[in-house]
Design an enzyme around this catalytic site. Structure first.
Site, PDB file in Angstrom:
ATOM      1  N   GLU A 483       0.863  -1.185   0.000  1.00 56.34           N
ATOM      2  CA  GLU A 483       0.000   0.000   0.000  1.00 56.34           C
ATOM      3  C   GLU A 483       0.901   1.237   0.000  1.00 56.34           C
ATOM      4  O   GLU A 483       1.116   1.827  -1.032  1.00 56.34           O
ATOM      5  CB  GLU A 483      -0.937  -0.017   1.200  1.00 56.34           C
ATOM      6  CG  GLU A 483      -1.891   1.174   1.205  1.00 56.34           C
ATOM      7  CD  GLU A 483      -3.252   0.843   1.758  1.00 56.34           C
ATOM      8  OE1 GLU A 483      -3.467  -0.249   2.266  1.00 56.34           O
ATOM      9  OE2 GLU A 483      -4.125   1.737   1.668  1.00 56.34           O
ATOM     10  N   GLU A 750      -2.083   0.386  13.344  1.00 65.39           N
ATOM     11  CA  GLU A 750      -3.153   0.915  12.500  1.00 65.39           C
ATOM     12  C   GLU A 750      -4.490   0.910  13.227  1.00 65.39           C
ATOM     13  O   GLU A 750      -5.295   1.813  13.066  1.00 65.39           O
ATOM     14  CB  GLU A 750      -3.262   0.043  11.242  1.00 65.39           C
ATOM     15  CG  GLU A 750      -4.404   0.414  10.317  1.00 65.39           C
ATOM     16  CD  GLU A 750      -4.375  -0.369   9.013  1.00 65.39           C
ATOM     17  OE1 GLU A 750      -3.787  -1.472   9.002  1.00 65.39           O
ATOM     18  OE2 GLU A 750      -4.926   0.120   8.016  1.00 65.39           O
TER      19      GLU A 750
HETATM   20  C1  BGC Z   1      -5.150   3.030   4.643  1.00 66.07           C
HETATM   21  C2  BGC Z   1      -5.542   4.154   5.536  1.00 66.07           C
HETATM   22  C3  BGC Z   1      -6.422   5.064   4.776  1.00 66.07           C
HETATM   23  C4  BGC Z   1      -7.631   4.268   4.456  1.00 66.07           C
HETATM   24  C5  BGC Z   1      -8.752   4.980   3.827  1.00 66.07           C
HETATM   25  C6  BGC Z   1      -6.373   2.271   4.286  1.00 66.07           C
HETATM   26  O1  BGC Z   1      -6.122   1.211   3.471  1.00 66.07           O
HETATM   27  O2  BGC Z   1      -4.185   2.225   5.216  1.00 66.07           O
HETATM   28  O3  BGC Z   1      -4.697   4.549   6.456  1.00 66.07           O
HETATM   29  O4  BGC Z   1      -6.671   6.289   5.337  1.00 66.07           O
HETATM   30  O5  BGC Z   1      -7.338   3.123   3.727  1.00 66.07           O
HETATM   31  O6  BGC Z   1      -9.845   4.579   4.434  1.00 66.07           O
END
Ligand code: BGC
Length: 907
Positions: A483, A750
């Site tokens: 990501e 997270e």
């Molecule tokens: C990310 C986040 C991001 C989010 C959006 C995720 O996959 O890791 O930190 O803000 O998607 O909802």
């Protein structure tokens, strides 16, 4: 005898002696030091000279307190020229102080400066990619195997004399590393970093004078896909064609001889290239080197026979996206030795670095037979079986491979990849040692925090490590899985904390260009920047995500006084608001919400999405009105202020009940309404009480997600509930910040439930152990626990508010090196007295709000041993607040003490 006011920390465009600036109106700044109290600058004189010493600018003595962003007006800067500048300052009494000097050097300044340099690349038609050696029987991780080799490129240059000066201007669409005669140029990593390459490719400038002399030299380059053409985001395609299909290099070497004549070498069709020892290279997947395949002497020996190599192909000669680097590049900033080594088999060990970090490993291998394959895998955590837990990396292979040449000692370090990990597994040979190299954008550290609770100190450390690991060229959500994108909400909620930890001014102002580049022509900001593909209107512009395009420029203005960035962003900021306003005539933001993620990763307390959206709509509109006032756009200021009022009214009508209940009755709902000023005065206290009950009914636990959490402690403090903010801070039951700390976290997770005692690891599809968003409480640690804050209407830390909130801690201290210089606070409460040390830099003033603990003898407050009323430079102010003494101070060091009877604290 000059006076004692002394300028220091001179910067140009907020960087120390930058090389290769393309900014035609560079901003010069300095800090001031003086041990005397109440000092400030009353005047300055700025002089700028070119290398030969000829003055091109002299401001004369200017009566001004300005120390930030002073532009030498009227100077037309020449390209590729070093300018020396000096500043002399006068103190508060008009006495001349000291003089300090620095320099900056311009880059090529204009696209034409690149002359006949062209972008060169591997030509797949004349030179098919070499297959890995047939003798290698072991399979490779699939996505590593499908990534391309790094290209080796070379050119021999013969100089007729030893140069007096030489500069290399270089960049890539992709990632590059240059060398001259086998010696690496510079120490930057992952250059040129990630920008929206369709609009802008930053180039680096290196002073290579010392690397060149008379005779032949080899210019060598390694070139890989990186963000340009490698795996990116969670897109399974490779090349994903977000930017390009294969990497390209462009360079211009300018050599100046002692007689003033110059010689220029550029990338052109005469360069040659091949596949060498870097058989696979990908930022996310990893890298594979086969040391047996490194052509001996390719980058060192002019006599190396490159007849087998292929000519490069000229891709194009488009220079219009090239711009001199705007911020510090990624660098290796620290080496971390393993704290634990577990041997899992004769030829397999798992190393524990003791810290979840971002970077890469350096291996040293001894006595391995030629062709021995070493495999390095990375993970943030271990599973119950003691093996690496990699499920949460999703498709990121995060694997590096090294095939030995057979030398007695070999060192392997991948070049163009970066991993997020605490554990590394090395397989393939018994005699291997390794260290981790920490990498991030090399921003100066400016903050330190410490208090009497070691768990809170660990939390602060986790926040800092999260920032380091995720500020790798752009502010990313996470550094380990497939990501690693510049998600806007993560950034905007964390940015105030980031500013306390490091000097992020140029890092963020550069990233804001990517945010603006990604803005849809109709006004929607993207959810991530740099964007990978053109934003599609139905997917972009989520509330609290897109708003970063408004809130981050404003933050930079507040923290650094960065008016130019605000000016540059202003039009984009208004277009964002106009886009939302046009689609939501009733002023409740329910249309044009993109993905509308809500209070992302909240805990069983879903704040209605239109409550969150409308609150942000009001907040961003207010900020745009503030920005318009600041920049002198009176009409716009009126328009947006009126719109903000309308949104506030709509918010109240739609979501606020007569008793102050905000629809949804969640912590985040109240936090938004209170902190964005959305409630009429008479409903503020009821809403504070409801927020308090929402916290109390969950047993002093938070339920906030990414959006709400940033507002939690600051809002409680602002409304007189430091007690609850501290209770949340010190909470260690799930969900809380200290829950992860107590479970061994060394970075911010997270999710609150990344791992819980009751459910184990969260689903691996979304469970990073290094996401900074929930670490946004860092701002409050500095601002309120330690007491280093800026007053509401202040910019660039001119007016400080030192109002520490001890809670039930025994002590706290912090240091924040602001744009005016260091602000420090340290308070402690022992059995007999409360002490607060404060230091304020010249040019700043502070309101000190001294909290009187229980048992304090309020009549005997002293400053440096003198009764407060008599202390020089201290003005006591009236305050109606109970148990608080308030005073005003100018710059200088102060020690406030209050005797306390019968107070013993723990913790
Ligand atoms: C990310 C986040 C991001 C989010 C959006 C995720 O996959 O890791 O930190 O803000 O998607 O909802």
């Amino acid at each position: 005898m000059p006076g004692t006011l002394r300028p220091y920390a001179l910067t140009c465009e907020h960087r120390v002696t930058p090389l290769g600036l393309d900014e035609p109106r560079p901003r010069l700044s300095w800090k001031l030091a003086d041990a005397r109290r109440g000092q400030r600058q009353s005047a300055y004189r700025l002089q700028v000279a070119v290398e030969e010493g000829t003055n091109v600018f002299d401001s004369g003595v200017v009566a001004s307190s300005d120390t930030l962003d002073v532009v030498p007006v009227g100077v037309t800067l020449a390209a590729a020229t070093r300018y020396f500048w000096t500043v002399t300052v006068w103190d508060a009494d008009g006495e001349e102080g000291e003089t300090a000097s620095s320099w900056f050097e311009t880059g090529l300044m204009r696209p034409e400066g690149w002359g006949d340099a062209v972008w060169i690349e591997h030509d797949p038609e004349t030179a098919p990619q070499a297959a890995p050696p047939a003798a290698d029987p072991l399979p490779l991780p699939e996505r590593l195997a499908s990534s391309s080799p790094a290209r080796l490129m070379r050119k021999v240059v013969t100089l007729r004399a030893t140069p007096a000066k030489a500069r290399l201007y270089v960049t890539a669409r992709g990632l590059y590393r240059m060398s001259i005669n086998g010696n690496r140029v510079g120490a930057d990593e992952l250059t040129p970093g990630w920008t929206d390459y369709r609009h802008r490719v930053l180039y680096q400038t290196y002073d290579v004078t010392a690397a060149l002399s008379v005779g032949p030299h080899v210019l060598g380059a390694l070139l890989a896909d990186g963000w340009w053409s490698g795996y990116l985001g969670f897109d399974p395609r490779r090349p994903a064609e977000h930017y390009g299909t294969r990497p390209q290099l462009i360079a211009r070497l300018v050599v100046t001889y002692g007689d003033g004549s110059t010689e220029t070498v550029v990338t052109d069709s005469s360069w040659r290239e091949t596949t060498g020892h870097v058989l696979h290279s990908d930022l996310v997947m990893g890298e594979m080197h086969d040391a047996r395949r490194e052509p001996e002497g390719w980058d060192r020996a002019a006599t190396f026979d490159d007849a087998e190599w292929s000519p490069v192909r000229v891709a194009d000669h488009d220079h219009h996206t090239l711009l001199g680097a705007l911020d510090e590049p990624v660098r290796v900033t620290e080496t971390v030795e393993p704290v634990g080594v577990t041997r899992r088999a004769d030829d397999r060990v798992i190393l524990d670095l003791g810290q979840n970090l971002v970077g890469r490993m350096r291996l040293t291998v001894r006595d391995a037979a030629p062709g021995t394959r070493l495999t390095l895998r990375h993970a943030e955590v271990l599973g119950d079986d003691g093996e690496l837990y990699t499920a949460n990396l999703r498709s990121a292979e995060a694997t590096d491979l090294y095939v030995t040449a057979g030398r007695p000692v070999e060192t392997f370090e991948p070049v163009f990849t970066v991993h997020g990990f605490r554990y590394a597994e090395v397989t393939g040979h018994a005699d291997v040692t390794a260290v981790a190299l920490v990498m991030h954008s090399d921003m100066p550290t400016v903050g330190e925090f410490e208090c009497s609770d070691p768990d809170v100190n660990r939390l602060w450390s986790n926040i800092r490590w999260g920032q380091r690991g995720n500020f790798v060229s752009v502010p990313t959500d996470c550094p380990q899985r497939d990501e690693r994108l510049g998600w806007l909400a993560d950034t905007q909620v964390f940015a105030p904390t980031a500013c306390y930890n490091a000097d992020v001014q140029s890092f963020f102002s550069r990233w804001l260009l990517d945010v603006m580049d990604g803005q849809h022509e109709r006004g929607a900001f993207p959810d991530v920047a740099p964007v990978l593909d053109r934003p599609a209107l139905d997917r972009e512009g989520a509330p609290a995500w897109g708003d970063a395009g408004v809130l981050v420029p404003w933050l930079l203005y507040r923290v650094y006084g960065d008016r130019r960035t605000l000016e540059r962003c202003f039009d984009s900021m208004t277009r964002w608001i106009d886009w939302i306003a046009e689609g939501n005539p009733d002023r409740v933001w329910s249309n044009r919400v993109g993905h509308n993620y809500g209070d992302w990763l909240q805990v069983d307390a879903q704040t209605p999405r239109d409550v969150l959206a409308t609150a942000y709509f009001a907040r961003s509109t207010d900020v745009v009105a503030d920005a318009a006032e600041t920049l002198g756009h009176a009409d716009a200021a009126l328009t947006y202020r009126k719109l903000a009022t309308d949104i506030r009214d709509a918010f109240r009508t739609a979501f606020v009940a007569d008793d102050g209940t905000v629809a949804g009755d969640t912590q985040t709902g109240y936090l938004l309404a209170l902190s964005f000023g959305l409630l009429p005065d008479h409903l503020v206290q009821p809403a504070v009480d409801k927020l308090a009950s929402a916290i109390l009914r969950t047993g002093n636990r938070l339920t906030t997600g990414f959006v709400g959490v940033a507002l939690l402690c600051p809002t409680l403090s602002r409304h007189g509930r430091d007690d609850l903010a501290h209770a949340l801070l010190r909470q260690s039951e799930y969900p809380s910040w200290l829950y992860s700390v107590r479970h061994g976290a060394t970075t911010i997770w997270e999710r609150w439930d990344g791992y819980t005692e009751h459910a184990g690891f969260q689903a691996p599809t979304m469970n990073s152990f290094n996401h900074y968003a929930l670490g946004s409480v860092g701002e409050w640690l500095y601002a309120r626990v330690a007491g280093i804050a800026q007053a509401d209407d202040s910019t660039a830390f001119t007016e400080l508010l030192v109002a520490p909130a001890p809670g039930d801690l025994c002590s706290a201290r912090a240091r924040y090196d602001s744009v005016r210089g260091p602000v420090t606070t340290a308070w402690s409460l022992d059995g007999t007295r409360f002490t607060l040390d404060v230091s304020v830099p010249p040019g700043a003033r502070a309101t000190v709000r001294l909290p009187l603990p229980v048992g304090a003898v309020a009549g005997d407050v002293r400053e440096s041993g003198v009764p407060l009323e008599q202390a020089p430079g201290v003005t006591v102010e009236d305050t109606e607040e109970p148990n608080v003494i308030r005073c005003r101070v100018g710059s200088g060091d102060y020690r406030f003490t209050v005797p306390v009877r019968g107070s013993e604290r723990e913790g």
